[in-house]
Design an enzyme around this catalytic site. Structure first.
Site, PDB file in Angstrom:
ATOM      1  N   TYR A   1       0.798  -1.239   0.000  1.00  0.00           N
ATOM      2  CA  TYR A   1       0.000   0.000   0.000  1.00  0.00           C
ATOM      3  C   TYR A   1       0.828   1.284   0.000  1.00  0.00           C
ATOM      4  O   TYR A   1       0.497   2.227  -0.709  1.00  0.00           O
ATOM      5  CB  TYR A   1      -1.021  -0.028   1.142  1.00  0.00           C
ATOM      6  CG  TYR A   1      -2.212  -0.893   0.770  1.00  0.00           C
ATOM      7  CD1 TYR A   1      -3.313  -0.347   0.138  1.00  0.00           C
ATOM      8  CD2 TYR A   1      -2.199  -2.264   1.000  1.00  0.00           C
ATOM      9  CE1 TYR A   1      -4.388  -1.140  -0.240  1.00  0.00           C
ATOM     10  CE2 TYR A   1      -3.265  -3.068   0.626  1.00  0.00           C
ATOM     11  CZ  TYR A   1      -4.358  -2.496   0.010  1.00  0.00           C
ATOM     12  OH  TYR A   1      -5.412  -3.285  -0.384  1.00  0.00           O
TER      13      TYR A   1
ATOM     14  N   GLU B   1      -8.632  -7.615   3.766  1.00  0.00           N
ATOM     15  CA  GLU B   1      -7.816  -8.611   3.055  1.00  0.00           C
ATOM     16  C   GLU B   1      -7.167  -9.579   4.047  1.00  0.00           C
ATOM     17  O   GLU B   1      -7.112 -10.783   3.800  1.00  0.00           O
ATOM     18  CB  GLU B   1      -6.765  -7.907   2.179  1.00  0.00           C
ATOM     19  CG  GLU B   1      -7.402  -7.301   0.935  1.00  0.00           C
ATOM     20  CD  GLU B   1      -6.678  -6.104   0.352  1.00  0.00           C
ATOM     21  OE1 GLU B   1      -5.472  -5.939   0.612  1.00  0.00           O
ATOM     22  OE2 GLU B   1      -7.326  -5.309  -0.370  1.00  0.00           O
TER      23      GLU B   1
END
Ligand code: FAD
Length: 409
Positions: free
Chosen positions: A95, A137
Site C-alpha cells: 500500500y 484482506e
C-alpha cells in the site's frame, strides 16, 4: 476517522481529478512501474495496454471521492477490490508503494493546482481507505487458511486430467501436490494461477472454478486467446496453459476468492443464469450446485456463443437438462455452423435478447447471474434495469478489470 477538512478538500477536488482521471492513472502506473518494478508481477500487461486497468482505477478514485462522506455506498466496491487483491496476494507492504506514487502523480499531473494542503488531504484519504482494505484482506487470508483443506499464499497443484471442452476451451483438473484435502468454495468463485514468464518474472491470472465444489479436484476451464493477425499478440497465460501444461505438470494456485457467487438465502426466487462465451465457467458451478441443492427451484440457463464448435459444456448441459425437470435451457448461436437440431435443448440463431429471456422464465422477479464479455454484460444490465430488477437481484462478473456498466449501458 477522516477529518472534516479532509472530507471537504477531497470532495471539492473530485471534479478536477475526474477531469484528469485517465491521464493521472496512466501517469501513475508508468511512474510506479519505473520506480517500483517489484510490483509488476501483480499486474496484467495486456490490461495496461488496453487502458482497462487505468480506467478502472480512475473510476474507483472518483467513486471514492464522491462518496467520502458516505462510505457505506462503497461497501460492495470495497469488497470487490479486497477479494481481487486477496486473490493476487496483495499485502499491507504494497500500500505505501501505491500511496507514494499516487500522491506524486497528483503533484506531477496537476502541477501548481495540487497544493500541499490538497496533497495532504488525499494522502490522509488514501491511508484511510488502505486501512479498510488491509484489514478486510487480512481477514480473507485468515479465513482461507483456516477452513478445512484451506491454505495461505500459493500452493502447488498437479494437473490430474485435461479435457477439451470445445475447439478453444480446455478444462484442467487440479489436485494438491501435497495430497492434502481441498477446501470448499462458493460456486462462482475463482482461483489465481501464477506462472513464470520468459523474462524471469511471474504473472498471475484468475480463473473461475467451473464445477461444483468436491473433495477431489478443482477445475478451471480456459479459453485460448488467439492473437489477431500480426497486430494483437496472443494471450500469454491461456496459450501457455493450453500448450505447455500437460497432465502431471504442476501449477501454483492461490485460494478461491470472489464476491460473485450463488447466494444461498435467495433460493425462493427462480434462478436465471445467462452466459456469454467463456463466461459460462462460474455459471456451470452455480448450475450444478443449484440443481443438486435445490431440486425444485426453477432454473433458466441460457448460453450464447459464436457457434457449436467453440461452445464449452454443451453435452454437460444437455445431460443436466435430461436429469432435471426444473431446468429450462437454451443455446443461442451468433453464427451456427450446423442445423439447429436440439438434443433436448432448444437452440436458435442470434444474440441473447429480451424476448428470449422472457420466454425462458415464469416471472421477472428472479435472481439473475450473468457473465461474459463487457458488451454482453452491459446489454443484460440495461435490459434488467428496464425491467426494474433490483440491483440486489443482479449479480455479474467481469473477466478483467471492473468497468462501469452504467456508462456502457
Ligand atoms: P493476456 O496476455 O492477458 O491478453 C489478454 C487479451 O489481450 C488477449 O485477447 C490478447 O490477445 C490481448 N493482448 C495481449 N497483448 C496485447 C497488446 N499488446 N495489445 C492489444 N491486445 C493485447 N478466462 C477463462 O478462459 N476462463 C475463466 O473461467 C476465466 N475466469 C475469470 C475470472 C475472473 C474473475 C477474471 C478476472 C478473469 C477470468 N478469466 C477467465 C480471464 C483470464 O483471467 C485471463 O484474462 C485470460 O485467460 C487471458 O489471459 P492471457 O494471459 O491468455 O491473455
Amino acid at each position: 476517522m477522516l477529518s472534516q477538512k479532509t472530507i471537504e478538500i477531497v470532495k471539492a477536488t473530485a471534479p478536477v481529478l475526474q477531469e484528469h482521471g485517465n491521464t493521472l492513472t496512466r501517469h501513475f502506473y508508468d511512474r510506479m512501474f519505473s520506480h517500483n518494478p517489484e510490483v509488476l508481477p501483480y499486474f496484467n500487461r495486456a490490461n495496461q495496454t488496453a487502458g482497462k486497468q487505468q480506467a478502472a482505477l480512475a473510476s474507483a478514485i472518483c467513486a471514492y471521492a464522491a462518496n467520502i462522506d458516505n462510505l457505506g455506498a462503497l461497501k460492495e466496491a470495497v469488497e470487490l477490490v479486497a477479494q481481487k487483491h486477496a486473490s493476487l496476494q496483495i499485502k499491507a507492504e504494497h500500500y505505501p508503494i501505491v500511496g507514494e506514487n499516487l500522491l506524486a502523480s497528483i503533484r506531477e499531473v496537476l502541477g501548481s493546482a495540487a497544493t500541499d494542503e490538497i496533497v495532504a488531504a488525499w494522502g490522509e484519504a488514501y491511508g484511510f481507505l488502505a486501512d479498510i482494505l488491509i484489514k478486510r484482506e487480512d481477514q480473507i487470508y485468515r479465513e482461507a487458511a483456516s477452513v478445512p483443506g484451506g491454505w495461505q499464499g500459493f500452493r502447488r497443484f498437479v494437473v490430474s486430467k485435461k479435457e477439451q471442452e470445445s475447439s478453444v476451451v480446455t478444462s484442467f483438473y487440479l489436485t494438491p501436490e501435497d495430497k492434502g484435502s481441498l477446501p470448499s468454495f462458493k460456486p462462482g468463485q475463482y482461483i489465481t494461477v501464477r506462472v513464470h514468464t520468459d523474462d524471469g518474472q511471474t504473472t498471475m491470472r484468475q480463473y473461475s472454478l467451473s464445477a461444483k465444489p468436491n473433495s477431489d479436484w478443482l477445475r478451471i476451464s480456459v479459453k485460448r486467446e488467439d492473437g489477431v493477425g500480426g497486430t494483437v499478440p496472443p494471450g500469454y497465460v491461456s496459450n501457455l496453459l493450453h500448450d505447455s501444461l500437460a497432465v502431471g505438470a504442476t501449477l501454483e494456485v492461490a485460494p478461491p476468492c470472489g464476491e460473485f457467487f450463488l447466494q444461498d438465502e435467495e433460493n425462493e426466487r427462480p434462478l436465471v443464469l445467462i452466459a456469454g462465451g467463456i463466461g459460462i465457467t462460474p455459471l456451470m458451478s452455480m448450475l450444478q450446485t443449484s440443481l443438486q441443492t435445490y431440486p425444485n427451484r426453477e432454473v433458466a440457463f441460457i448460453h450464447g456463443c459464436q457457434n457449436e464448435d467453440v461452445q464449452a459444456f454443451k453435452t454437460t448441459v444437455e445431460e443436466l437438462k435430461a436429469q432435471h425437470d426444473n431446468l429450462n435451457a437454451h443455446f443461442r448461436y451468433i453464427d451456427p455452423q450446423k442445423p439447429l437440431d436440439s438434443n433436448g435443448i432448444e437452440a436458435s440463431k442470434g444474440f441473447i435478447d429480451e424476448k428470449l429471456i422472457e420466454t425462458m422464465i415464469s416471472k421477472r422477479d428472479a435472481e439473475y447471474y450473468y457473465c461474459g464479455p463487457t458488451a454482453f454484460l452491459a446489454k443484460i444490465h440495461r435490459l434488467l434495469n428496464a425491467w426494474n430488477v433490483p440491483h440486489a437481484q443482479q449479480h455479474f462478473e467481469f473477466f478483467g478489470p471492473k468497468e462501469e456498466l452504467a456508462a456502457l449501458a
